[in-house]
Design an enzyme around this catalytic site. Structure first.
Site, PDB file in Angstrom:
ATOM      1  N   HIS A  50      25.839  42.468  35.532  1.00 21.82           N
ATOM      2  CA  HIS A  50      25.657  41.865  34.222  1.00 21.82           C
ATOM      3  C   HIS A  50      26.995  41.869  33.478  1.00 21.82           C
ATOM      4  O   HIS A  50      27.950  42.544  33.884  1.00 21.82           O
ATOM      5  CB  HIS A  50      24.587  42.613  33.444  1.00 21.82           C
ATOM      6  CG  HIS A  50      23.206  42.330  33.931  1.00 21.82           C
ATOM      7  ND1 HIS A  50      22.071  42.708  33.245  1.00 21.82           N
ATOM      8  CD2 HIS A  50      22.756  41.693  35.047  1.00 21.82           C
ATOM      9  CE1 HIS A  50      20.991  42.325  33.904  1.00 21.82           C
ATOM     10  NE2 HIS A  50      21.386  41.710  35.006  1.00 21.82           N
ATOM     11  N   GLU A  52      28.049  43.152  30.688  1.00 15.65           N
ATOM     12  CA  GLU A  52      28.537  44.438  30.196  1.00 15.65           C
ATOM     13  C   GLU A  52      29.149  45.258  31.328  1.00 15.65           C
ATOM     14  O   GLU A  52      30.180  45.908  31.166  1.00 15.65           O
ATOM     15  CB  GLU A  52      27.389  45.229  29.555  1.00 15.65           C
ATOM     16  CG  GLU A  52      26.683  44.507  28.426  1.00 15.65           C
ATOM     17  CD  GLU A  52      25.465  43.751  28.893  1.00 15.65           C
ATOM     18  OE1 GLU A  52      24.427  43.843  28.223  1.00 15.65           O
ATOM     19  OE2 GLU A  52      25.541  43.052  29.929  1.00 15.65           O
ATOM     20  N   SER A 168      19.329  -1.784  40.977  1.00 13.97           N
ATOM     21  CA  SER A 168      19.808  -0.861  39.940  1.00 13.97           C
ATOM     22  C   SER A 168      21.173  -0.268  40.258  1.00 13.97           C
ATOM     23  O   SER A 168      21.652   0.583  39.507  1.00 13.97           O
ATOM     24  CB  SER A 168      18.807   0.289  39.761  1.00 13.97           C
ATOM     25  OG  SER A 168      18.680   1.033  40.965  1.00 13.97           O
ATOM     26  N   ASP A 200      14.606   3.247  45.676  1.00 10.94           N
ATOM     27  CA  ASP A 200      16.030   3.580  45.820  1.00 10.94           C
ATOM     28  C   ASP A 200      16.354   4.555  46.941  1.00 10.94           C
ATOM     29  O   ASP A 200      17.516   4.684  47.324  1.00 10.94           O
ATOM     30  CB  ASP A 200      16.558   4.176  44.503  1.00 10.94           C
ATOM     31  CG  ASP A 200      16.438   3.213  43.336  1.00 10.94           C
ATOM     32  OD1 ASP A 200      16.417   1.999  43.574  1.00 10.94           O
ATOM     33  OD2 ASP A 200      16.355   3.678  42.186  1.00 10.94           O
TER      34      ASP A 200
END
Length: 368
Positions: A50, A52, A168, A200
């Site tokens: 983490h 700290e 597209s 697509d």
């Protein structure tokens, strides 16, 4: 430097984990003693140290009498890593300055309480709004149990995502498409409807930028996804009980998931988001098509809209969003915290969806 300066530095460090920490939050930390920065750290990936811990290690471990500036409440439970509160107490940290509490029910104020009980001075609320904006995805999941949803649209300036014939590629330019892949890299799951797959055949992978491929999700009520679709392996969400079609897709690497139907007989967006949230998916990028976009908006599942508008006019093409049944302007979906950015000749318009009844309040989307 003052408290807010050190917290801003910690927020900048936290940002480094944007593409790697999910489903965990982005967290940064800075260790300071007598006006000198001893160590800096951030949470890089699940199961890793983490923030700290990383900052204390960067300081060489000797941090007695120091102040730790951290962007999110230190954890107080043993998970994949030890509790950060215990480390802070054991190492003799005398003061902790933090942006806000962690809404995770396993923490939610208990981290601050444990520090206070041990005699550590705790100050909360420094640059809280900035920190909340940084971790809006994580916080939304912990507070609601469902993923934060970004609806991405890539359309012509008159609102079409394809011509009437279905073409597209490509409405937007290279810079816009690269940004789209960056969004995929930041999301934990990317979702499309089966019509997009059939039209697509998208791979839905991360390209053009560094990043990990997200979970691919196809909403497919009748299991029409071809077993050789480029997006497989993927999660196929359906209401169909066609076991033969399920077996074909599963043999191709798909995970077939049944959810309840909405009033149209299609998979319920609300049920799907609850399912994904329970699997610790905290951020979903919805990429299309128009029917799925409308379903997500109708269900109130969209938290943010990211619309790429290209300088093209397609006339009566395929609309980016299907009919929402809205009769008056006042009943429309309202957006807030609008940001605009030019990507070559394309415009990226990003905004948060304002829940019905919420007061107007701009929110930043990135650490400044």
């Amino acid at each position: 430097m003052i408290d807010s300066d050190y917290i801003r530095l910690a927020l900048t460090l936290a940002e480094r984990g944007r593409q790697t920490t999910r489903p965990n939050p982005m967290v940064g930390a800075v260790v300071v003693r007598d006006g000198q920065i001893l160590g800096r750290g951030y949470h890089a990936e699940p199961g890793g140290p983490h923030a700290e811990v990383a900052a204390i290690e960067d300081a060489g471990g000797c941090v007695r009498g120091s102040t730790v500036y951290v962007t999110l409440e230190p954890c107080c439970v043993q998970g994949r890593t030890p509790a950060c509160t215990d480390l802070l107490i054991d190492r003799g940290v005398t003061r902790v300055v933090c942006c806000h509490a962690d809404p995770d029910t396993r923490v939610s104020g208990e981290g601050f309480a444990r520090l206070c009980e041990a005699g550590v001075e705790v100050e909360v609320g420094v640059l809280e709004d900035v920190a909340e904006a940084l971790n809006e995805v994580y916080l939304a999941h912990r507070r609601t149990g469902r993923p934060f949803v970004t609806l991405k649209l890539a359309q012509s300036i008159d609102g079409s995502i394809a011509t009437r014939q279905g073409d597209s590629r490509w409405i937007t330019g290279r810079l816009a498409r690269t940004r789209c892949h960056q969004m995929r890299a930041e999301a934990q799951a990317v979702m499309v409807g089966v019509a997009t797959v059939l039209a697509d055949d998208p791979a839905l992978t991360v390209r053009h930028v560094d990043g990990t491929d997200p979970l691919r999700v196809v909403v497919d009520s009748q299991l029409r996804t071809p077993p050789d679709a480029a997006c497989l392996p993927a999660m196929i969400v359906t209401t169909s009980e066609d076991t033969e079609a399920s077996r074909r897709l599963e043999a191709a690497g798909a995970e077939v998931v049944q959810v309840g139907a909405d009033d149209t007989g299609r998979p319920s967006v609300s049920a799907l988001m609850e399912y994904l949230g329970a699997r610790d998916v905290i951020h979903v990028l919805v990429e299309g098509g128009s029917r799925l976009a409308a379903s997500c908006l109708k269900a109130g599942a969209v938290d943010r809209v990211a619309m790429f508008a290209a300088p093209r006019v397609l006339g009566s093409g395929v609309p980016s969003i299907d009919d929402l049944g809205i009769q008056t302007v006042d009943a429309g979906v309202e957006l807030a915290g609008v940001r605009t950015e030019w990507l070559g000749d394309d415009l990226l318009y990003t905004a948060l969806v304002r829940p019905a009844g919420e007061e107007r309040r701009d929110r930043c989307l990135r650490v400044s």
